[in-house]
Write a protein that holds these residues in place. Sequence first.
Motif, PDB file in Angstrom:
ATOM      1  N   GLU A  97      44.183  28.160  34.752  1.00 24.50           N
ATOM      2  CA  GLU A  97      45.494  28.403  35.603  1.00 24.50           C
ATOM      3  C   GLU A  97      46.268  29.839  34.939  1.00 24.50           C
ATOM      4  O   GLU A  97      46.790  30.491  35.745  1.00 24.50           O
ATOM      5  CB  GLU A  97      46.488  27.389  35.217  1.00 24.50           C
ATOM      6  CG  GLU A  97      46.204  26.314  36.410  1.00 24.50           C
ATOM      7  CD  GLU A  97      47.401  25.390  36.669  1.00 24.50           C
ATOM      8  OE1 GLU A  97      48.426  25.827  36.746  1.00 24.50           O
ATOM      9  OE2 GLU A  97      47.091  24.374  37.197  1.00 24.50           O
ATOM     10  N   LYS A 151      44.249  32.693  36.133  1.00 25.23           N
ATOM     11  CA  LYS A 151      44.415  32.923  37.765  1.00 25.23           C
ATOM     12  C   LYS A 151      46.066  33.936  37.535  1.00 25.23           C
ATOM     13  O   LYS A 151      46.097  34.838  38.326  1.00 25.23           O
ATOM     14  CB  LYS A 151      44.675  31.688  38.575  1.00 25.23           C
ATOM     15  CG  LYS A 151      44.895  32.022  39.948  1.00 25.23           C
ATOM     16  CD  LYS A 151      44.959  30.609  40.740  1.00 25.23           C
ATOM     17  CE  LYS A 151      45.321  30.775  42.151  1.00 25.23           C
ATOM     18  NZ  LYS A 151      45.416  29.680  42.924  1.00 25.23           N
ATOM     19  N   LYS A 155      45.295  37.562  35.961  1.00 29.38           N
ATOM     20  CA  LYS A 155      44.557  38.081  37.092  1.00 29.38           C
ATOM     21  C   LYS A 155      45.568  38.832  38.025  1.00 29.38           C
ATOM     22  O   LYS A 155      45.313  40.303  38.221  1.00 29.38           O
ATOM     23  CB  LYS A 155      43.478  37.420  37.535  1.00 29.38           C
ATOM     24  CG  LYS A 155      42.504  38.347  38.595  1.00 29.38           C
ATOM     25  CD  LYS A 155      41.700  39.522  37.910  1.00 29.38           C
ATOM     26  CE  LYS A 155      40.868  40.105  38.738  1.00 29.38           C
ATOM     27  NZ  LYS A 155      41.265  40.605  39.978  1.00 29.38           N
ATOM     28  N   THR A 156      46.492  38.263  38.505  1.00 31.48           N
ATOM     29  CA  THR A 156      47.288  38.916  39.540  1.00 31.48           C
ATOM     30  C   THR A 156      48.273  39.793  38.868  1.00 31.48           C
ATOM     31  O   THR A 156      48.362  40.891  39.483  1.00 31.48           O
ATOM     32  CB  THR A 156      48.209  37.670  40.061  1.00 31.48           C
ATOM     33  OG1 THR A 156      47.513  36.541  40.612  1.00 31.48           O
ATOM     34  CG2 THR A 156      49.228  38.040  41.126  1.00 31.48           C
ATOM     35  N   THR A 173      36.638  33.507  33.106  1.00 33.17           N
ATOM     36  CA  THR A 173      37.267  32.188  32.961  1.00 33.17           C
ATOM     37  C   THR A 173      36.159  31.290  32.410  1.00 33.17           C
ATOM     38  O   THR A 173      35.286  31.031  33.198  1.00 33.17           O
ATOM     39  CB  THR A 173      37.996  31.620  34.175  1.00 33.17           C
ATOM     40  OG1 THR A 173      38.871  32.433  34.830  1.00 33.17           O
ATOM     41  CG2 THR A 173      38.701  30.186  33.512  1.00 33.17           C
TER      42      THR A 173
END
Length: 257
Positions: free
Chosen positions: A139, A142, A145-146, A160
């Motif tokens: 999590e 993710k 990365k954004t 990951t």
Amino acid sequence: MFYQIRQYIKFLLKSTNQHGVHSPFVYDLVTTCFYDTSKYKDYHKIEDFKKRLKRTNHKINVTDLGAGSQKIKSRSRKVSDIIKHVCISNKNAKLLYRITNYFKPNSVLELGTSLGFATQSLSLGNPKSEITTIEGCPEISKYTKTNFDLQQLNNIKLITGNFDNEIEKLTSNKYDLIFFDGNHQKEATLNYFETLLQTAHNDSVFIFDDIYWSIGMTEAWNIIKEHPKVTATIDTFYWGIVFFRKEQKKEHFTIRV
């Protein structure tokens, strides 16, 4: 906490500045990089990124594969709490930026991406570098990365997975700089060091975060210092910096930054 306070007092008593350094290589690093007082424009990006994360109340379910946080015990954590208690300080983020700008490494590896604060400094310090960073929590990975995409940090590859598994896939590579900032446990740190030693060359730089995080981490640091392939080290209290330069005689420096 008491252990760290005691160690910091010891550090202050034995540490020095550039005037206690007789190695030309280390002297230039300390004076030109560590003590560089330039106001880089990228510092604003570093500060603004952290400010934005501190205002973020978004919650992430954290999977700790290492020692975990000493201050946050709940699995569901606000981004603002993670950046406050886990990520490196602004001062060290800027130092990491200067180190990357100084050495200009082409190939960089980071163990422990977290929210990407240190990764951002590595990226901005040398935009031409290729950075591989590994994060164990899906999590967090993710979410981070954004943020990399929003900042257009296009030289970062985020993996990951568990460090033990992922670094084994990277041992055929050569890295100019490796930042060890995950799983602050003695045996794990020594294992990562030994495994990634085969990726080092004469001019590689290894940086170990939180070498006084615990007794075990300090023991790991002392073992690393005495490794026959290590020729010079710098202890800044928060970091242990390792060099493999064969032209450098074996010497350990304790430097106030």
